[in-house]
Design an enzyme around this catalytic site. Structure first.
Site, PDB file in Angstrom:
ATOM      1  N   GLU A 118      -4.905   0.751 -11.505  1.00 44.97           N
ATOM      2  CA  GLU A 118      -5.268  -0.015 -10.320  1.00 44.97           C
ATOM      3  C   GLU A 118      -6.629   0.443  -9.822  1.00 44.97           C
ATOM      4  OE1 GLU A 118      -2.310   0.222  -7.277  1.00 44.97           O
ATOM      5  OE2 GLU A 118      -0.689  -0.492  -8.546  1.00 44.97           O
TER       6      GLU A 118
ATOM      7  N   ARG B 260       3.095   9.431   6.637  1.00 47.23           N
ATOM      8  CA  ARG B 260       2.130  10.517   6.436  1.00 47.23           C
ATOM      9  C   ARG B 260       1.441  10.835   7.758  1.00 47.23           C
ATOM     10  NH1 ARG B 260      -0.633   8.908   1.485  1.00 47.23           N
ATOM     11  NH2 ARG B 260      -2.037   7.700   2.777  1.00 47.23           N
TER      12      ARG B 260
ATOM     13  N   ASP C  15      -6.344   7.737  -0.872  1.00 43.95           N
ATOM     14  CA  ASP C  15      -5.603   8.820  -0.218  1.00 43.95           C
ATOM     15  C   ASP C  15      -5.641  10.116  -1.026  1.00 43.95           C
ATOM     16  OD1 ASP C  15      -3.930   7.851  -2.214  1.00 43.95           O
ATOM     17  OD2 ASP C  15      -2.294   7.295  -0.872  1.00 43.95           O
ATOM     18  N   THR C  16      -5.579  10.035  -2.351  1.00 46.02           N
ATOM     19  CA  THR C  16      -5.650  11.260  -3.161  1.00 46.02           C
ATOM     20  C   THR C  16      -7.005  11.943  -3.022  1.00 46.02           C
ATOM     21  OG1 THR C  16      -6.421  10.089  -5.148  1.00 46.02           O
ATOM     22  CG2 THR C  16      -4.044  10.313  -4.859  1.00 46.02           C
TER      23      THR C  16
ATOM     24  N   GLY D  12       2.412   2.918  -2.143  1.00 45.08           N
ATOM     25  CA  GLY D  12       3.638   2.964  -2.918  1.00 45.08           C
ATOM     26  C   GLY D  12       4.814   2.213  -2.321  1.00 45.08           C
TER      27      GLY D  12
ATOM     28  N   SER E  58       0.834  -1.200   0.000  1.00 45.89           N
ATOM     29  CA  SER E  58       0.000   0.000   0.000  1.00 45.89           C
ATOM     30  C   SER E  58       0.865   1.245   0.000  1.00 45.89           C
ATOM     31  CB  SER E  58      -0.922   0.015   1.225  1.00 45.89           C
ATOM     32  OG  SER E  58      -0.159   0.019   2.417  1.00 45.89           O
TER      33      SER E  58
ATOM     34  N   GLU F 204      -7.646   4.186 -10.483  1.00 45.30           N
ATOM     35  CA  GLU F 204      -6.464   4.922 -10.948  1.00 45.30           C
ATOM     36  C   GLU F 204      -6.254   4.675 -12.439  1.00 45.30           C
ATOM     37  OE1 GLU F 204      -2.965   4.792  -8.306  1.00 45.30           O
ATOM     38  OE2 GLU F 204      -4.215   3.570  -6.976  1.00 45.30           O
TER      39      GLU F 204
END
Length: 420
Positions: free
Chosen positions: A277, A360, A284-285, A161, A159, A265
């Protein structure tokens, strides 16, 4: 729809499997409707734990631990919020009559890049980059040579990245292999993808129930090391590309079925759109929707879970900037300058109990007349945030800065009076 009070024998109950910052916002939306929230994660005091009615810490990859908790809690809806969950437990729970969101098979397909890529490309016939799956360094070398450089290497399951890298030459392969193997999640098999020379990439948030499917305005995003750092909404798309994106999102989410919001995505090259994906949960975006829409992606997710109407109003262009910790701490402190708290921006601190470099920890949300102006503000205001290992260190730093400024002023006054 009826909304009973939480913590009663007839309460409406959801279980979050994964209690990070995205799960926290889902929990807050559920609280607003009086839905009882049970938050589960692998570590204590996770963000959603802090706003839930009930919190549990278990090994979510342990089938029996997950099943035992589900049977004891008896949730009306189970919401997987991360990939690292025992899929066997979800299938077993579904067989016992529990409602998994969107459904256990959709989670199974999307939590693993091999499953979703084969489903999208081979079963649904969607346009994707060329790809191969490998299990050894020798296989990776052969796949990279066949696909060509540059190419992208990722674990089949990870997850945010983690474990992802771009291979630009044969000399990069050994390093990419190690990066992938160190990622959390399942790195026993890797996917090697053609590097698509796209113009831009988007997330198309797609919410669905058995009655309707809706799309949010496309979200553009900028990534670093495979993880998002900035996003903005709306992202400009040509009418042809927009239509194609919605058709792809509809096809893949219909194929997966169930209820909820999906983060689809996509890569865009001119008017051509490639599937990348999909996540069967808030993305998150999509945190930018907390400032752009009347119903954020988290509110839409909960509405979809409950089978409620999915209408919303897009209010304003906006942007988000993720803040990532710069140091390790078990008592992290996020410090924000007053400039962050402008009339046209919000700060959301996730409340994670520990920090490590790159984790994050917060997000800045901005609005403006255009998405480009909102993004400019977000990039500027994220610079007004810093993290400290503890409060004492923060105070010491502020004192040192104050003393340094005071010393400069004294020196200037002395020079003005005595000319030295």
């Amino acid at each position: 729809m009826h909304f009973p009070a939480p913590l009663k024998s007839n309460s409406l109950k959801i279980m979050l499997l994964g209690s990070g910052e995205l799960g926290k916002e889902v929990a807050i939306e559920a609280q607003r409707l009086g839905v009882e929230v049970v938050a589960v994660d692998r570590y204590p005091d996770a963000p959603a734990h802090q706003v839930a009615h009930e919190a549990h810490v278990i090994d979510m990859q342990n089938k029996e631990a997950v099943l035992d908790l589900i049977r004891r809690v008896k949730p009306d809806y189970i919401l997987p919020e991360i990939e690292a969950i025992s899929i066997e437990a979800l299938f077993a729970a579904e067989k016992e009559g529990f409602h998994v969101i969107p459904n256990a098979e959709a989670v199974n397909k999307t939590m693993n890049r091999k499953n979703i890529r084969k489903f999208a490309a081979e079963e649904l016939g969607l346009k994707t980059s060329a790809y191969r799956f490998v299990g050894t360094l020798e296989d990776l070398e052969a796949a990279a040579e066949a696909i060509g450089y540059p190419c992208v290497v990722k674990p089949v399951m990870s997850s945010s990245g983690h474990g992802q890298s771009v291979v630009r030459s044969r000399e990069d392969l050994a390093g990419s292999w190690e990066i992938a193997k160190e990622a959390r999640g399942d790195a026993s098999e890797l996917i090697v993808e053609e590097f698509v020379d796209f113009d831009y990439e988007i997330t198309l948030l797609t919410a669905r129930t058995e009655k309707e499917t809706i799309f949010c305005e496309p979200i553009g995003h900028e990534q670093k090391d495979g993880d998002y750092i900035f996003s903005w909404q709306p992202a400009f798309m040509s009418p042809a590309a927009r239509q194609q994106a919605e058709e792809i999102a509809k096809k893949v989410t219909d194929g997966l079925g169930g209820r909820g919001i999906f983060g689809v995505e996509l890569f865009v090259k001119g008017d051509e759109v490639y599937f990348s994906e999909v996540s069967p949960r808030p993305h998150d975006t999509g945190m930018v929707t907390m400032i752009t829409q009347s119903q954020s992606e988290f509110a839409l997710h909960l509405r979809a879970v409950l089978g409620l109407p999915l209408g919303f109003v897009f209010h304003t262009p906006g942007a988000s900037a993720a803040y990532k910790a710069r140091r390790e701490s078990v008592t992290p402190v996020i410090h924000a300058e007053d400039a962050v708290f402008a009339a046209d921006s919000f700060l959301r601190v996730f409340g994670k109990p520990e920090s490590h470099e790159g984790r994050r920890m917060a997000v800045v949300l901005t609005m403006a007349a255009s998405e480009s102006e909102a993004l400019k503000k977000a990039k500027e205001r994220i610079g007004y945030i810093e993290d400290y290992a503890n409060v004492t260190k923060m105070v010491e730093t502020e004192r040192e800065e104050s003393e340094e400024e005071e010393s400069c002023v004294i020196k200037k006054v002395f020079k003005f009076i005595f000319g030295k």
